[in-house]
Design a protein around this motif. Sequence first.
Motif, PDB file in Angstrom:
ATOM      1  N   ARG A  86       0.550  -1.243   0.185  1.00  0.00           N
ATOM      2  CA  ARG A  86      -0.026  -0.118  -0.607  1.00  0.00           C
ATOM      3  C   ARG A  86       0.663   1.351  -0.042  1.00  0.00           C
ATOM      4  NH1 ARG A  86      -5.521  -1.325   3.131  1.00  0.00           N
ATOM      5  NH2 ARG A  86      -5.563   0.775   2.300  1.00  0.00           N
ATOM      6  N   ARG A  87       0.460   2.398  -0.131  1.00  0.00           N
ATOM      7  CA  ARG A  87       0.669   3.783  -0.173  1.00  0.00           C
ATOM      8  C   ARG A  87      -0.032   4.705   0.479  1.00  0.00           C
ATOM      9  NH1 ARG A  87       1.294   7.293  -6.006  1.00  0.00           N
ATOM     10  NH2 ARG A  87       2.574   9.082  -4.985  1.00  0.00           N
ATOM     11  N   GLN A  91      -1.497  10.431  -2.440  1.00  0.00           N
ATOM     12  CA  GLN A  91      -2.546   9.666  -2.855  1.00  0.00           C
ATOM     13  C   GLN A  91      -2.136   8.286  -2.495  1.00  0.00           C
ATOM     14  OE1 GLN A  91      -2.918   9.287  -7.525  1.00  0.00           O
ATOM     15  NE2 GLN A  91      -1.900  11.388  -7.452  1.00  0.00           N
ATOM     16  N   SER A  92      -3.767   7.603  -2.514  1.00  0.00           N
ATOM     17  CA  SER A  92      -3.494   6.161  -2.227  1.00  0.00           C
ATOM     18  C   SER A  92      -3.264   5.540  -3.147  1.00  0.00           C
ATOM     19  CB  SER A  92      -4.522   5.992  -0.064  1.00  0.00           C
ATOM     20  OG  SER A  92      -5.489   6.480  -1.047  1.00  0.00           O
ATOM     21  N   TRP A  93      -2.577   4.171  -3.112  1.00  0.00           N
ATOM     22  CA  TRP A  93      -2.870   3.434  -4.125  1.00  0.00           C
ATOM     23  C   TRP A  93      -2.362   1.582  -3.212  1.00  0.00           C
ATOM     24  CZ3 TRP A  93       1.396   0.080  -4.403  1.00  0.00           C
ATOM     25  CH2 TRP A  93       2.200  -1.163  -5.236  1.00  0.00           C
ATOM     26  N   ARG A  94      -3.398   0.818  -3.751  1.00  0.00           N
ATOM     27  CA  ARG A  94      -3.332  -0.847  -3.604  1.00  0.00           C
ATOM     28  C   ARG A  94      -2.599  -1.082  -4.233  1.00  0.00           C
ATOM     29  NH1 ARG A  94      -7.042  -4.426   0.469  1.00  0.00           N
ATOM     30  NH2 ARG A  94      -5.831  -6.381  -0.270  1.00  0.00           N
ATOM     31  N   GLY A  95      -1.435  -2.733  -4.443  1.00  0.00           N
ATOM     32  CA  GLY A  95      -1.052  -3.317  -5.360  1.00  0.00           C
ATOM     33  C   GLY A  95      -2.468  -4.498  -5.556  1.00  0.00           C
ATOM     34  N   GLU A 112       3.040  -3.848 -11.941  1.00  0.00           N
ATOM     35  CA  GLU A 112       2.653  -2.651 -11.937  1.00  0.00           C
ATOM     36  C   GLU A 112       3.542  -1.893 -11.155  1.00  0.00           C
ATOM     37  OE1 GLU A 112      -1.696  -1.970  -9.700  1.00  0.00           O
ATOM     38  OE2 GLU A 112      -0.756  -4.114  -8.679  1.00  0.00           O
ATOM     39  N   VAL A 114       4.467   2.671  -9.729  1.00  0.00           N
ATOM     40  CA  VAL A 114       3.662   3.842  -9.652  1.00  0.00           C
ATOM     41  C   VAL A 114       4.997   5.232  -9.244  1.00  0.00           C
ATOM     42  CG1 VAL A 114       2.833   4.300  -6.800  1.00  0.00           C
ATOM     43  CG2 VAL A 114       1.893   2.260  -7.824  1.00  0.00           C
TER      44      VAL A 114
END
Length: 173
Positions: A86-87, A91-95, A112, A114
């Motif tokens: 997760r980031r 910004q939030s992001w989830r792989g 992926e 990012v």
Amino acid sequence: MTVVRPLDDGCLVALLDVSGHGPKAHDLASTLVQEIMNWSTNNLTGLMNRLHESACGTRGAAVGLALLSGERSTLLYLGVGNTCIRRFGSQSWRGVSGAGLLGSRLSLPREELVKLAPNDVVTLSSDGMHEQIRQADYPLITLDPPATVAETLMRRFSKSNDDASCLVIKCKP
Ligand SMILES: [Mn+2]
């Protein structure tokens, strides 16, 4: 188990969760760590296939691999099994990790990519940690030092019925 391998421009990080416990699980983890340390290209899919071959006929493992480039401020992720990346931050992001288990059923998703921003925090964790962590649950996640973030996440979000690993990457301001 976690691995951090510095490269010329950035680093390769890995999180391994071998199935089961005991000496055989430890042996498999050691083998996989050696493969990661010996891998000499930036090809994550190639490395994952190599790890899969090494794990064939064993109890198997979940693996998350992330390649960080300092110059381009990017993160490339490839995972198989129950690993979570997760980031948090700008910004939030989830792989998305591929289904299956290293060593027996490998269905590799696409790598992926990012683009990271200053002060972003990236966490890589095993299934011993709850996945539903929102930034609002931990507003200081991008301000605390990475060791504090790892300790806080382990204390607050690890499950009582499994061991857990957590690796925290903090981008420079
Ligand atoms: Mn686990």
